[in-house]
Write a protein that holds these residues in place. Structure first.
Motif, PDB file in Angstrom:
ATOM      1  N   LEU A  11      33.635 -41.141 108.532  1.00 37.40           N
ATOM      2  CA  LEU A  11      32.312 -41.662 108.213  1.00 37.40           C
ATOM      3  C   LEU A  11      31.285 -40.539 108.250  1.00 37.40           C
ATOM      4  CD1 LEU A  11      30.139 -43.864 107.846  1.00 37.40           C
ATOM      5  CD2 LEU A  11      30.250 -44.240 110.321  1.00 37.40           C
ATOM      6  N   ALA A  12      30.568 -40.336 107.151  1.00 37.25           N
ATOM      7  CA  ALA A  12      29.548 -39.290 107.078  1.00 37.25           C
ATOM      8  C   ALA A  12      28.189 -39.896 106.752  1.00 37.25           C
ATOM      9  CB  ALA A  12      29.916 -38.250 106.016  1.00 37.25           C
ATOM     10  N   ASP A  13      27.275 -39.824 107.716  1.00 38.17           N
ATOM     11  CA  ASP A  13      25.907 -40.333 107.550  1.00 38.17           C
ATOM     12  C   ASP A  13      25.031 -39.606 108.557  1.00 38.17           C
ATOM     13  OD1 ASP A  13      23.492 -42.108 107.864  1.00 38.17           O
ATOM     14  OD2 ASP A  13      24.603 -43.308 106.400  1.00 38.17           O
ATOM     15  N   ASP A  14      23.856 -39.175 108.148  1.00 40.14           N
ATOM     16  CA  ASP A  14      23.026 -38.372 109.044  1.00 40.14           C
ATOM     17  C   ASP A  14      22.274 -39.204 110.075  1.00 40.14           C
ATOM     18  OD1 ASP A  14      21.392 -39.443 107.010  1.00 40.14           O
ATOM     19  OD2 ASP A  14      19.854 -37.938 107.387  1.00 40.14           O
ATOM     20  N   GLN A  15      22.267 -40.527 109.928  1.00 40.67           N
ATOM     21  CA  GLN A  15      21.537 -41.384 110.864  1.00 40.67           C
ATOM     22  C   GLN A  15      22.490 -41.941 111.926  1.00 40.67           C
ATOM     23  OE1 GLN A  15      19.238 -44.335 108.787  1.00 40.67           O
ATOM     24  NE2 GLN A  15      18.369 -42.847 107.362  1.00 40.67           N
ATOM     25  N   TYR A  16      22.236 -41.574 113.174  1.00 39.86           N
ATOM     26  CA  TYR A  16      23.127 -41.972 114.264  1.00 39.86           C
ATOM     27  C   TYR A  16      23.271 -43.484 114.371  1.00 39.86           C
ATOM     28  CZ  TYR A  16      24.834 -42.964 118.929  1.00 39.86           C
ATOM     29  OH  TYR A  16      25.550 -43.475 119.975  1.00 39.86           O
ATOM     30  N   LEU A  17      22.149 -44.195 114.313  1.00 41.85           N
ATOM     31  CA  LEU A  17      22.206 -45.645 114.470  1.00 41.85           C
ATOM     32  C   LEU A  17      22.983 -46.305 113.337  1.00 41.85           C
ATOM     33  CD1 LEU A  17      18.639 -46.544 115.803  1.00 41.85           C
ATOM     34  CD2 LEU A  17      20.794 -46.475 117.069  1.00 41.85           C
ATOM     35  N   VAL A  18      22.862 -45.757 112.138  1.00 41.30           N
ATOM     36  CA  VAL A  18      23.636 -46.290 111.009  1.00 41.30           C
ATOM     37  C   VAL A  18      25.122 -46.075 111.257  1.00 41.30           C
ATOM     38  CG1 VAL A  18      24.166 -46.010 108.558  1.00 41.30           C
ATOM     39  CG2 VAL A  18      21.778 -45.995 109.323  1.00 41.30           C
ATOM     40  N   VAL A  34      37.947 -45.714 112.373  1.00 44.81           N
ATOM     41  CA  VAL A  34      37.138 -44.539 112.063  1.00 44.81           C
ATOM     42  C   VAL A  34      37.664 -43.390 112.924  1.00 44.81           C
ATOM     43  CG1 VAL A  34      34.838 -43.512 112.069  1.00 44.81           C
ATOM     44  CG2 VAL A  34      35.128 -45.930 111.464  1.00 44.81           C
ATOM     45  N   VAL A  35      38.267 -42.395 112.305  1.00 42.52           N
ATOM     46  CA  VAL A  35      38.897 -41.302 113.046  1.00 42.52           C
ATOM     47  C   VAL A  35      37.932 -40.159 113.344  1.00 42.52           C
ATOM     48  CG1 VAL A  35      41.195 -41.834 112.184  1.00 42.52           C
ATOM     49  CG2 VAL A  35      39.745 -40.240 110.905  1.00 42.52           C
ATOM     50  N   ALA A  36      36.812 -40.108 112.618  1.00 38.88           N
ATOM     51  CA  ALA A  36      35.830 -39.047 112.867  1.00 38.88           C
ATOM     52  C   ALA A  36      34.505 -39.427 112.235  1.00 38.88           C
ATOM     53  CB  ALA A  36      36.309 -37.709 112.304  1.00 38.88           C
ATOM     54  N   GLU A  37      33.426 -38.916 112.821  1.00 36.19           N
ATOM     55  CA  GLU A  37      32.077 -39.101 112.292  1.00 36.19           C
ATOM     56  C   GLU A  37      31.470 -37.740 111.962  1.00 36.19           C
ATOM     57  OE1 GLU A  37      29.530 -41.682 114.674  1.00 36.19           O
ATOM     58  OE2 GLU A  37      31.323 -42.391 115.724  1.00 36.19           O
ATOM     59  N   ALA A  38      30.604 -37.726 110.961  1.00 34.03           N
ATOM     60  CA  ALA A  38      29.925 -36.488 110.565  1.00 34.03           C
ATOM     61  C   ALA A  38      28.462 -36.797 110.298  1.00 34.03           C
ATOM     62  CB  ALA A  38      30.576 -35.894 109.318  1.00 34.03           C
ATOM     63  N   SER A  39      27.589 -35.903 110.723  1.00 30.30           N
ATOM     64  CA  SER A  39      26.152 -36.118 110.540  1.00 30.30           C
ATOM     65  C   SER A  39      25.589 -35.333 109.361  1.00 30.30           C
ATOM     66  CB  SER A  39      25.402 -35.744 111.818  1.00 30.30           C
ATOM     67  OG  SER A  39      25.587 -34.374 112.126  1.00 30.30           O
ATOM     68  N   ASP A  40      26.425 -34.544 108.703  1.00 32.83           N
ATOM     69  CA  ASP A  40      25.996 -33.841 107.499  1.00 32.83           C
ATOM     70  C   ASP A  40      27.227 -33.492 106.664  1.00 32.83           C
ATOM     71  OD1 ASP A  40      27.088 -31.201 108.275  1.00 32.83           O
ATOM     72  OD2 ASP A  40      25.418 -31.101 109.677  1.00 32.83           O
ATOM     73  N   GLY A  41      26.990 -32.941 105.484  1.00 30.85           N
ATOM     74  CA  GLY A  41      28.091 -32.661 104.575  1.00 30.85           C
ATOM     75  C   GLY A  41      29.066 -31.624 105.069  1.00 30.85           C
ATOM     76  N   ARG A  61      22.451 -38.866 101.053  1.00 28.42           N
ATOM     77  CA  ARG A  61      21.345 -38.024 101.506  1.00 28.42           C
ATOM     78  C   ARG A  61      21.600 -37.535 102.928  1.00 28.42           C
ATOM     79  NH1 ARG A  61      16.173 -41.428  99.079  1.00 28.42           N
ATOM     80  NH2 ARG A  61      16.621 -40.990  96.885  1.00 28.42           N
ATOM     81  N   MET A  62      22.003 -36.279 103.037  1.00 29.31           N
ATOM     82  CA  MET A  62      22.306 -35.676 104.334  1.00 29.31           C
ATOM     83  C   MET A  62      21.826 -34.231 104.347  1.00 29.31           C
ATOM     84  SD  MET A  62      26.169 -37.055 105.165  1.00 29.31           S
ATOM     85  CE  MET A  62      26.856 -36.256 103.709  1.00 29.31           C
ATOM     86  N   PRO A  63      21.563 -33.676 105.536  1.00 26.12           N
ATOM     87  CA  PRO A  63      21.138 -32.275 105.622  1.00 26.12           C
ATOM     88  C   PRO A  63      22.298 -31.305 105.400  1.00 26.12           C
ATOM     89  CG  PRO A  63      21.349 -33.229 107.806  1.00 26.12           C
ATOM     90  CD  PRO A  63      21.546 -34.360 106.832  1.00 26.12           C
ATOM     91  N   ARG A  64      21.944 -30.023 105.265  1.00 25.43           N
ATOM     92  CA  ARG A  64      22.879 -28.917 105.046  1.00 25.43           C
ATOM     93  C   ARG A  64      23.636 -29.047 103.725  1.00 25.43           C
ATOM     94  NH1 ARG A  64      26.354 -26.305 109.592  1.00 25.43           N
ATOM     95  NH2 ARG A  64      27.230 -28.384 109.983  1.00 25.43           N
TER      96      ARG A  64
END
Length: 220
Positions: A11-18, A34-41, A61-64
């Motif tokens: 799961l890749a999303d920059d918003q923690y609560l989402v 969900v085996v891993a989470e990512a906050s940016d690309g 829409r994510m940073p980096r």
């Protein structure tokens, strides 16, 4: 009898609560993990390389590195991990870009859990899933295609092919189309092949894109 292996999702999303909300909801379905989470690309690409998931659930829409950048990096590296984009109503342009960059599924963030899990399974199985609400957005986006270079040649589709095309645009699989139109699956497969041939494309998503560009889905 052993239980089937759960569908593995990054799961890749920059918003923690989402992210937390999605993980919590998917946790209600024991067939998906969900085996891993990512906050940016960049983190998403690292997680894919490390965990080799069945599906990447990707925000645009994510940073980096944004979602489109992730899709392009995967394409460039020959990585065939299926990608399901999770976007919002105001992402029309990016959704179109994501489709062209190789995403296999497209959902809006107001989607139900049932539709999200269905889309994840469909995409993981090699199919494509386009939420009807996104199809409507894309129809509006392509309603008046550019005519600077003259009118496009509109392929002649039969009425039945148009029926099949509309259901393809809604993300329906051949089996579902067959049941809805009371046709054999083989007949639907032949219609899909004929549609792609007439539109000059090689897969279902590009067929929908081409149909939208030509205005084939904007009317009756």
């Amino acid at each position: 009898m052993t239980s089937p292996t759960p569908l593995r999702v990054v799961l890749a999303d920059d918003q923690y609560l989402v992210r937390a909300g999605i993980v919590s909801l998917l946790g209600l379905d024991t067939s998906i993990t969900v085996v891993a989470e990512a906050s940016d690309g960049e983190e998403a690409l690292t997680a894919i390389a490390e965990h080799r998931p069945d599906v990447l659930l990707l925000d645009l829409r994510m940073p980096r590195l944004d979602g489109i950048g992730v899709l392009k990096e995967l394409q460039a590296g020959g990585n065939s991990t299926p990608v399901l984009v999770l976007t919002t109503f105001d992402d029309d342009e990016q959704v179109v870009a994501a489709m062209r960059a190789g995403a296999r599924g497209y959902l809006l963030k107001d989607v139900t859990l049932e539709e999200l899990t269905t889309a994840l399974r469909e995409v993981a199985a090699g199919k494509r899933y386009i939420q009807p609400a996104i199809t409507a957005t894309l129809v509006a986006h392509f309603a008046d295609p550019p005519t600077a270079q003259g009118p496009a040649l509109i392929p002649q589709l039969t009425d039945r092919e148009r029926d099949v095309l509309r259901l393809m645009a809604a993300g329906w699989a051949n089996r579902e189309i067959a049941e809805s139109l009371h046709l054999a699956q083989g007949t639907v497969k032949n219609h899909v092949s004929a549609i792609m041939d007439k539109l000059g494309v090689r897969d279902r998503t590009k067929a929908v894109l081409r149909a939208l560009e030509l205005g084939l889905l904007s009317g009756n």
